[in-house]
Design a protein around this motif. Structure first.
Motif, PDB file in Angstrom:
ATOM      1  N   SER A   1       3.298  -0.301  26.328  1.00  0.00           N
ATOM      2  CA  SER A   1       1.913  -0.122  25.890  1.00  0.00           C
ATOM      3  C   SER A   1       1.854   0.985  24.842  1.00  0.00           C
ATOM      4  O   SER A   1       2.310   2.100  25.109  1.00  0.00           O
ATOM      5  CB  SER A   1       1.015   0.237  27.075  1.00  0.00           C
ATOM      6  OG  SER A   1      -0.278   0.581  26.629  1.00  0.00           O
TER       7      SER A   1
ATOM      8  N   HIS B   1      -6.419  11.007  24.000  1.00  0.00           N
ATOM      9  CA  HIS B   1      -6.562   9.853  24.891  1.00  0.00           C
ATOM     10  C   HIS B   1      -7.868   9.874  25.686  1.00  0.00           C
ATOM     11  O   HIS B   1      -8.460   8.818  25.917  1.00  0.00           O
ATOM     12  CB  HIS B   1      -5.383   9.785  25.870  1.00  0.00           C
ATOM     13  CG  HIS B   1      -4.065   9.481  25.229  1.00  0.00           C
ATOM     14  ND1 HIS B   1      -3.655   8.199  24.919  1.00  0.00           N
ATOM     15  CD2 HIS B   1      -3.057  10.288  24.826  1.00  0.00           C
ATOM     16  CE1 HIS B   1      -2.467   8.228  24.361  1.00  0.00           C
ATOM     17  NE2 HIS B   1      -2.074   9.493  24.293  1.00  0.00           N
TER      18      HIS B   1
ATOM     19  N   ARG C   1      -4.483   4.495  29.262  1.00  0.00           N
ATOM     20  CA  ARG C   1      -4.365   5.950  29.173  1.00  0.00           C
ATOM     21  C   ARG C   1      -4.379   6.635  30.535  1.00  0.00           C
ATOM     22  O   ARG C   1      -4.141   7.839  30.629  1.00  0.00           O
ATOM     23  CB  ARG C   1      -5.486   6.513  28.302  1.00  0.00           C
ATOM     24  CG  ARG C   1      -6.882   6.418  28.893  1.00  0.00           C
ATOM     25  CD  ARG C   1      -7.891   7.120  27.995  1.00  0.00           C
ATOM     26  NE  ARG C   1      -9.230   7.162  28.576  1.00  0.00           N
ATOM     27  CZ  ARG C   1     -10.149   6.232  28.374  1.00  0.00           C
ATOM     28  NH1 ARG C   1      -9.870   5.167  27.632  1.00  0.00           N
ATOM     29  NH2 ARG C   1     -11.345   6.361  28.930  1.00  0.00           N
TER      30      ARG C   1
ATOM     31  N   LYS D   1      -0.812   2.306  23.928  1.00  0.00           N
ATOM     32  CA  LYS D   1      -2.004   3.114  24.215  1.00  0.00           C
ATOM     33  C   LYS D   1      -1.817   4.034  25.422  1.00  0.00           C
ATOM     34  O   LYS D   1      -2.720   4.800  25.762  1.00  0.00           O
ATOM     35  CB  LYS D   1      -3.201   2.197  24.443  1.00  0.00           C
ATOM     36  CG  LYS D   1      -3.586   1.395  23.204  1.00  0.00           C
ATOM     37  CD  LYS D   1      -4.814   0.539  23.450  1.00  0.00           C
ATOM     38  CE  LYS D   1      -5.190  -0.234  22.189  1.00  0.00           C
ATOM     39  NZ  LYS D   1      -6.374  -1.110  22.403  1.00  0.00           N
TER      40      LYS D   1
END
Length: 365
Positions: free
Chosen positions: A309, A347, A272, A311
């Motif tokens: 990703s 996040h 993040r 995330k």
């Protein structure tokens, strides 16, 4: 999905370099044409081409490595062709017909210094057990007077990313020009400090041939001497102008990569803490650099092993498009405000949200 063949698109950067060299040798409007194609490829065409989330795999690793190692010689040839053109145009008096291609040449060379040279240098900087890779990275960075990048990026940025005092992380609300000034000064200062400390620990003199920060400056100075030999003061000024363009474009990309993201000092680095982008052409031209989150989690991974990703926060456009938006503050704020608000909600952890509140960064882009 894992690829099992050679992704030829990762040869595009060097194809663009060869086209740049050819245009400089031909001269005239050929330079303007290649410069326009380069900008369109990294911008509007990149946006139309859309995303590519596939894995490359290492079946083509020899092809990829060849392209990376070929970049330094090609950048050197690009510079020589540029200086040759500068010498040929010295004293010309045909007005716009001569001036516009010369300006385009300076921009094209600087653009390629950043897009290809610095990107490849970044990749090779992380090949820490390969001395040829390390020297190639330093040579490539010398064209933008940024050889200390090889020190600060590894020993500074990769440890302090998204923290307030990281020289390469743009703070929320920080204007792009203010960031460029800060990052250039701070990165150099921090790199010199890291290198001095390394030499002291090794019981070696700071002012010696062992000092990578010092030797790197000599690399850049050598290019200035070559520029002088080719075209005198005009050659030096032309090269330094192209180097400045390249450095600015590089720092514009830096600005985009972590803008406004927050990490508590000493906390673990997570996906993040960087903005990802999966645009097909930008990732091809920049050797998967925009797959930046996974790079920060596994810095030693070669570019062809970097996955996407789920995330990491995503940028709505490619790196170059975002960099151009950054130059227009109202458009940048309008683009980033909802993205940062989403990051804060979905996040950030509570400690990071508290830092944002303490700094008065709520709803600030």
């Amino acid at each position: 999905m894992q690829g099992d063949g050679i992704a030829l698109r990762f040869g595009l950067a060097n194809v663009l370099l060869v086209a740049g060299i050819a245009s400089l040798l031909v001269g005239g409007w050929a330079i303007v044409l290649v410069a326009a194609v380069a900008m369109l490829s990294g911008g509007p065409i990149d946006e139309v081409a859309g995303d590519d989330e596939s894995m490359v795999g290492d079946a083509g690793r020899r092809f990829y490595a060849f392209n990376l190692y070929a970049t330094a010689p090609l950048i050197a040839l690009l510079t020589i062709a540029f200086l040759y053109g500068v010498r040929q145009s010295a004293g010309a008096t045909d007005g716009l017909g001569q001036a516009l291609p010369l300006v385009a040449a300076g921009f094209l060379v600087g653009y390629l210094y950043a897009l290809v040279g610095v990107t490849v240098a970044h990749e090779l900087t992380h090949w820490t057990h390969d001395r040829i890779a390390q020297e190639s990275a330093r040579i490539l960075l010398s064209f933008t007077f940024n050889t200390t990048f090889t020190i600060y990026h590894v020993h500074g940025h990769h440890r302090t990313v998204a923290q307030y005092n990281d020289a390469a992380t743009a703070r929320r609300g920080e204007h792009v020009l203010a960031f460029i000034v800060r990052t250039v000064i701070w990165q150099f200062r921090e790199a010199v400090s890291y290198e001095a400390e390394r030499l002291r620990r090794a019981n070696q003199a700071v002012w010696s041939w062992h000092n990578r920060a010092l030797i790197g400056q000599l690399y850049s100075f050598a290019i200035v001497v070559v520029a002088w030999g080719f075209a005198g003061l005009t050659g030096v000024l032309a090269f330094m102008s192209a180097a400045l363009v390249g450095r600015i474009i590089h720092e514009l990309m830096n600005y985009v990569q972590h803008y406004g993201l927050v990490r508590v000092d000493g906390a673990a680095i997570e996906a993040r803490h960087t903005w990802d982008c999966y645009r097909r052409i930008s990732n091809a031209l920049q050797y998967n650099l925009p797959r930046h989150a996974n790079h920060h989690l596994f810095a030693s991974k070669p570019f062809w092993d970097l996955p996407i990703s789920d995330k990491a926060p995503r940028l709505p456009h490619g790196y170059q498009t975002m960099a151009m938006l950054a130059l227009i503050a109202p458009l940048w704020r309008r683009t980033m405000r909802p993205l940062l608000a989403d990051w804060d909600r979905n996040h950030a952890n509570e400690a990071e949200r508290e830092l944002i509140r303490q700094r008065g960064w709520d709803n600030l882009a």
